[in-house]
Design an enzyme around this catalytic site. Structure first.
Site, PDB file in Angstrom:
ATOM      1  N   SER A  20       7.121   2.645 -51.545  1.00 34.82           N
ATOM      2  CA  SER A  20       8.429   2.209 -51.068  1.00 34.82           C
ATOM      3  C   SER A  20       9.149   3.388 -50.398  1.00 34.82           C
ATOM      4  O   SER A  20       8.638   3.960 -49.436  1.00 34.82           O
ATOM      5  CB  SER A  20       9.227   1.603 -52.220  1.00 34.82           C
ATOM      6  OG  SER A  20      10.324   0.861 -51.745  1.00 34.82           O
ATOM      7  N   ASP A  73       6.704  -9.318 -49.017  1.00 35.97           N
ATOM      8  CA  ASP A  73       7.629  -8.299 -49.513  1.00 35.97           C
ATOM      9  C   ASP A  73       8.980  -8.396 -48.798  1.00 35.97           C
ATOM     10  O   ASP A  73       9.050  -8.236 -47.581  1.00 35.97           O
ATOM     11  CB  ASP A  73       7.011  -6.919 -49.264  1.00 35.97           C
ATOM     12  CG  ASP A  73       7.778  -5.794 -49.934  1.00 35.97           C
ATOM     13  OD1 ASP A  73       8.942  -6.001 -50.337  1.00 35.97           O
ATOM     14  OD2 ASP A  73       7.216  -4.692 -50.048  1.00 35.97           O
ATOM     15  N   HIS A  80       6.527  -6.898 -53.081  1.00 33.69           N
ATOM     16  CA  HIS A  80       6.747  -5.463 -53.170  1.00 33.69           C
ATOM     17  C   HIS A  80       5.989  -4.814 -54.324  1.00 33.69           C
ATOM     18  O   HIS A  80       5.616  -3.638 -54.237  1.00 33.69           O
ATOM     19  CB  HIS A  80       8.247  -5.212 -53.340  1.00 33.69           C
ATOM     20  CG  HIS A  80       8.663  -3.800 -53.093  1.00 33.69           C
ATOM     21  ND1 HIS A  80       8.569  -3.200 -51.859  1.00 33.69           N
ATOM     22  CD2 HIS A  80       9.184  -2.850 -53.919  1.00 33.69           C
ATOM     23  CE1 HIS A  80       9.013  -1.958 -51.930  1.00 33.69           C
ATOM     24  NE2 HIS A  80       9.393  -1.717 -53.164  1.00 33.69           N
TER      25      HIS A  80
END
Length: 684
Positions: free
Chosen positions: A536, A621, A656
């Protein structure tokens, strides 16, 4: 490689993007077109290329997976937690991917399975279940389910007497639910079309969802809504949270039809959160307190002019969380980068701090402290080499009892060393880094090393036992595992975060580079065997550092990497963009635009040699859209001047956080570790 598969090549469709008199030419902007057949064709080609290169590693991957799985006690259970007449717990059955939510009467009797998540997950690629809560009378259950990784949840309710679902089904929610004390009114948070939690509704069980009443509407796109219930169960809180500004409204849980009232109207830069005990609201806030403090106020006068210090600000101590009981206040604090627990006896008006002696560790207040009128506090303690232990601490007598030590088969902490070192950064700042390695390891520049980092949002990456990522599969094979607590995180307090955001963001990347150089200079790492990993915003870290010092790293692992910074921060339709102006800045401002462009990984790819790369993403995501890593990989393939391998995998049924099943998650870890170990020349 037999049956050699060609390197995927995304078509280039040049798009000029102009702002502030600056033109960026983006050849892969079109990959954001999810419905375009060419997009899926490219992602599938990358997946095929990934599988082809991973196929020769199947034996090592399977071995790693079997080792990971063998260490798990598959039929494990949490420690039953008292709540009302019951003991609540979560358990797993051997061979099952998902947990069972269960309870028993305190007086004894047969187990009742409240929710079997394996049934919910049957036939689905992904299954995330949250907000599993019982109603005040313990006869109803709420849970929220997401079946594609988009983080768009549906709320369900179950009658625990009949074991049947109620007709009440509420789609398009964020996964937060709160029962009022009447046992029939429920509050929940709806998402807008951009997945922003923006409305709180009141629902009466049995009534059509279409008749639900809007309680609160957050119109500011920079704010996200949250929902919680006070420790006393007397109030329900609606929190509107931005990166640096918050506002809390409260509802009477005993009179849920009454309107919500505001504690303190928002002021730019004022952060606070609220709980209730006794005749006061208790407030954790940064009001004239950079590292936060605890204040109280009367229920009848809630604005900040009436707030009074209860735990004054101490610049050297960061107050991260607080938990209230009828007679006690518990604080989760950090001092010099290490956690500690501070307890206030509200009757005796005395406090004491629980400290621990390990070089690096994590201690946290467990979420199953359900009882309000209790003297017992549950804590979870672990270190990078010490398996998690659930402690019961008597807040009055200070007596500690071990309720459970997690079983990790074959693990002996005495076989390992956990070391905390201080690295001198580019500007003289001392950066903490935690190292884990096998006892007897020689610091002679022969060891492969895996360095992890994050460094954004003020997030604290705990020095806890790696339950979800079994790094001992690397360590047992001679690797050093390193965790760099770089600026931009919150490990050293709020200033640690402030010193690497906005126009100071590059401190994060420079700190990480300093940590990598330290590992090589001090002899921990082999000069050509350093892997780095992050996900991320940690994926941004990977991309930025790779651009700045491609010579320093040999393998880069980037999970769901946030790498197309400028384009993403210019797209107001994405869920997180506007709230994150207070993290990265708004590129519509010329100064922020050019600073952001200076480090954005995608925008700074050049014609030069790059390290070997392992990249993953999730098609659904909502946080880091799949096209960011897709574009990044495509551009790297086009620009790089070396023959180093890049493999890129898109999970077509997740978001995610990757796969949701516990074994599927281990398998993903095994794939990554097999790739890294193979690159280091470790084949078994």
């Amino acid at each position: 490689m037999k049956n050699k598969i060609s390197i995927p090549k995304a078509p280039q469709k040049l798009k000029n993007l102009e702002l502030h008199g600056d033109i960026r030419v983006d050849p892969f902007f079109w990959l954001r077109e999810k419905e375009n057949p060419e997009t899926l064709k490219y992602l599938n080609a990358e997946n095929a290329y990934y599988e082809a290169h991973m196929k020769p590693l199947a034996s090592l991957k399977d071995k790693l997976f079997k080792e990971m799985k063998a260490r798990i006690k598959e039929d494990d259970s949490s420690v039953p937690a008292p709540y009302g007449e019951y003991l609540y717990y979560t358990r797993y059955k051997k061979g099952k991917q998902y947990s069972y939510e269960c309870r028993k009467l305190k007086a004894g009797g047969k187990e009742q399975i409240l929710l079997d998540k394996n049934v919910l997950a049957k036939g689905k690629k992904y299954c995330d279940v949250t907000s599993v809560k019982v109603s005040p009378e313990h006869d109803l259950l709420s849970y929220c389910a997401d079946f594609d990784g988009s983080e768009r949840y549906t709320v369900y309710f179950k009658d625990l007497t009949t074991n049947k679902l109620l007709k009440d089904t509420i789609p398009n929610c964020n996964g937060a639910v709160a029962f009022a004390e009447d046992n029939e009114t429920v509050f929940y948070v709806r998402l807008d079309e951009n997945l922003r939690p923006y409305q709180v509704y009141r629902h009466k069980l049995g009534n059509p969802v279409e008749q639900d009443e809007l309680v609160y509407h957050e119109k500011d796109a920079k704010q996200f809504l949250g929902l919680s219930k006070s420790a006393s169960h007397n109030f329900i809180f609606i929190g509107s949270y931005g990166k640096i500004t918050s506002e809390v409204w409260y509802l009477d849980a005993h009179n849920p039809s009454l309107p919500a009232r505001c504690i303190q109207p928002r002021i730019e830069g004022l952060e606070y959160d609220v709980d209730h005990a006794g005749d006061k609201f208790w407030i954790r806030t940064n009001l004239e307190a950079q590292n936060f403090k605890i204040m109280t106020t009367s229920l009848l006068a809630t604005e900040k002019d009436h707030w009074k210090d209860f735990v004054p600000h101490k610049p050297e101590i960061f107050v991260g969380e607080f938990h209230l009981f009828k007679n006690f206040l518990v604080l989760g604090e950090r001092e010099n980068g290490l956690p500690q627990v501070r307890i206030f006896d509200l009757q005796k008006k005395k406090d004491h701090t629980i400290k621990f002696k390990d070089a690096a560790f994590n201690v946290s207040i467990t979420p199953d402290n359900y009882e309000y009128k209790t003297e017992n506090l549950r804590l979870n303690y672990s270190s990078p080499i010490t398996v998690p232990t659930i402690l019961e601490y008597n807040m009055r007598t200070k007596a500690t009892k071990t309720l459970k030590t997690k079983q990790v088969k074959g693990h002996k902490s005495t076989n390992y060393v956990c070391e905390r070192v201080w690295v001198t950064g580019h500007d003289g700042t001392q950066i903490p880094m935690v190292l884990t390695y096998k006892k007897g390891l020689k610091k002679n520049k022969t060891n492969p090393t895996y360095l992890y980092g994050y460094g954004s949002y003020g997030a604290i990456i705990p020095d806890s036992f790696p339950e979800r990522r079994d790094i001992f599969r690397l360590v047992d094979r001679g690797c050093v595992f390193a965790m760099a607590h770089i600026r931009g995180g919150g490990e050293m307090g709020r200033q640690w975060y402030e010193d690497a955001k906005f126009l100071k963001k590059t401190n994060t990347f420079k700190d990480f580079i300093s940590c990598a150089e330290y590992l090589k200079y001090k002899g921990y790492s082999h000069p050509q065997k350093l892997a780095i990993a992050g996900g991320s915003a940690g994926g941004m870290l990977m991309g930025a550092c790779m651009n700045m010092r491609p010579d320093l790293f040999d393998v880069v692992v980037a999970h769901v990497p946030f790498v197309d910074v400028v384009n993403t921060m210019l797209d107001k339709d994405l869920p997180l963009t506007q709230t994150e102006y207070k993290e990265w800045g708004n590129p519509e401002d010329r100064e922020y635009y050019f600073y952001m462009k200076s480090y954005s990984p995608y925008d700074n790819i050049e014609e030069k040699n790059y390290p070997t790369l392992y990249v993953t993403c999730g098609l659904n995501d909502p946080r880091v859209t799949y096209w960011e890593p897709a574009k990044w990989v495509a551009k790297l393939r086009d620009k790089k001047t070396d023959d180093n391998l890049i493999i890129f995998k898109t999970n077509m049924g997740a978001g995610h956080f990757g796969s949701s099943g516990r074994f599927d998650h281990l398998y993903e870890n095994a794939e990554e570790y097999a790739f890294v170990l193979n690159h280091f020349g470790i084949k078994k």
